[in-house]
Design a protein around this motif. Sequence first.
Motif, short mmCIF file in Angstrom:
data_model
loop_
_atom_site.label_atom_id
_atom_site.label_comp_id
_atom_site.label_asym_id
_atom_site.label_seq_id
_atom_site.Cartn_x
_atom_site.Cartn_y
_atom_site.Cartn_z
N LYS A 56 0.77 -1.29 -0.12
CA LYS A 56 0.11 0.12 0.07
C LYS A 56 0.76 1.24 -0.01
N PHE A 57 2.18 1.17 0.47
CA PHE A 57 2.90 2.16 0.40
C PHE A 57 3.64 2.64 -1.32
N TYR A 58 3.45 1.82 -2.04
CA TYR A 58 3.87 1.80 -3.50
C TYR A 58 2.92 2.71 -4.16
N ASN A 59 3.57 3.64 -4.93
CA ASN A 59 2.68 4.69 -6.03
C ASN A 59 2.60 3.81 -7.19
N VAL A 60 1.57 2.81 -7.18
CA VAL A 60 1.25 2.13 -8.17
C VAL A 60 0.94 2.94 -9.41
N ASN A 61 0.47 4.16 -9.21
CA ASN A 61 0.14 5.02 -10.56
C ASN A 61 1.14 5.82 -11.15
N GLY A 62 2.62 5.79 -10.60
CA GLY A 62 3.63 6.53 -10.91
C GLY A 62 4.28 5.82 -11.93
N ASP A 63 5.15 6.94 -12.74
CA ASP A 63 6.04 6.33 -13.90
C ASP A 63 7.05 5.65 -13.41
N LYS A 64 7.62 5.70 -12.27
CA LYS A 64 8.77 5.12 -11.91
C LYS A 64 8.31 3.40 -11.69
N TYR A 65 7.29 3.31 -10.85
CA TYR A 65 6.48 2.08 -10.74
C TYR A 65 6.42 1.18 -12.01
N LYS A 66 5.87 2.05 -12.91
CA LYS A 66 5.67 1.28 -14.37
C LYS A 66 6.84 0.92 -15.05
N GLU A 67 7.88 2.09 -15.02
CA GLU A 67 8.88 1.81 -15.82
C GLU A 67 9.98 0.48 -15.23
N LEU A 68 9.95 0.35 -13.97
CA LEU A 68 10.51 -0.83 -13.45
C LEU A 68 9.70 -2.07 -13.39
N GLY A 69 8.26 -1.99 -13.90
CA GLY A 69 7.60 -3.33 -14.12
C GLY A 69 7.54 -4.07 -12.66
N LEU A 70 7.16 -3.07 -11.74
CA LEU A 70 7.04 -3.56 -10.30
C LEU A 70 5.77 -4.44 -10.28
N LYS A 71 4.72 -4.09 -10.93
CA LYS A 71 3.56 -4.99 -10.85
C LYS A 71 3.84 -6.38 -10.97
N ASP A 72 4.80 -6.72 -11.73
CA ASP A 72 5.06 -8.36 -11.94
C ASP A 72 6.17 -8.58 -10.94
N LYS A 73 6.85 -7.68 -10.48
CA LYS A 73 7.92 -8.07 -9.74
C LYS A 73 7.79 -8.34 -8.23
N LEU A 74 6.95 -7.28 -7.73
CA LEU A 74 6.84 -7.19 -6.04
C LEU A 74 6.58 -8.52 -5.42
N GLY A 75 5.73 -9.33 -5.84
CA GLY A 75 5.21 -10.76 -5.37
C GLY A 75 6.49 -11.50 -5.31
N ALA A 76 7.52 -11.36 -5.79
CA ALA A 76 8.77 -12.15 -5.84
C ALA A 76 9.74 -11.58 -5.05
N MET A 77 9.45 -10.45 -4.64
CA MET A 77 10.44 -10.03 -3.66
C MET A 77 10.37 -10.20 -2.21
N SER A 78 11.24 -10.09 -1.33
CA SER A 78 11.05 -10.32 0.07
C SER A 78 10.66 -8.76 0.55
N SER A 79 10.28 -8.77 1.97
CA SER A 79 9.80 -7.58 2.53
C SER A 79 10.81 -6.61 2.59
N GLU A 80 12.33 -7.25 2.97
CA GLU A 80 13.41 -6.46 3.07
C GLU A 80 13.85 -5.81 1.73
N GLU A 81 13.58 -6.56 0.50
CA GLU A 81 13.92 -6.19 -0.68
C GLU A 81 12.87 -5.00 -1.21
N GLN A 82 11.65 -5.11 -0.83
CA GLN A 82 10.66 -4.14 -1.23
C GLN A 82 11.08 -2.79 -0.25
N LEU A 83 11.27 -2.96 0.99
CA LEU A 83 11.87 -1.94 1.90
C LEU A 83 13.16 -0.98 1.25
#
Length: 123
Positions: A56-83
């Motif tokens: 919920k702390f990710y700006n899912v509508n932001g250009d940077k989020y989209k540019e990095l393809g995080l929609k598909d990547k966050l699920g595979a990341m640990s909490s520490e990696e996300q932080l």
Amino acid sequence: MELTIYGYPKCSTSTDAQKWLRAHGHQTAMYDMFAEAPPKETLRELIGRSGLALRKFYNVNGDKYKELGLKDKLGAMSSEEQLDLLASDGRLIKRPIVTRSDGKGPVTVGFKPAEYETAWVGK
């Protein structure tokens, strides 16, 4: 009581939240997340106090989020990696995040007047 607004001074949502809070009697200080992302430990503490999921702390509508393809990547990341990722670039963080400057009380993410009424009016 002073509130800290983690936001971006040129973001209309951040400035609207600041105006709303001031209109309801709060003193505010803006922390410019674009100039410097909040440290990882600060984010960890804010997330913990908010009761919200880290996502919920990710700006899912932001250009940077989209540019990095995080929609598909966050699920595979640990909490520490996300932080670590959130702390690396303030543009990835949903704004504004509001909290009391003394580090106590609620934490809100985004600007929804109904939520602000509950969290910040009379407090």
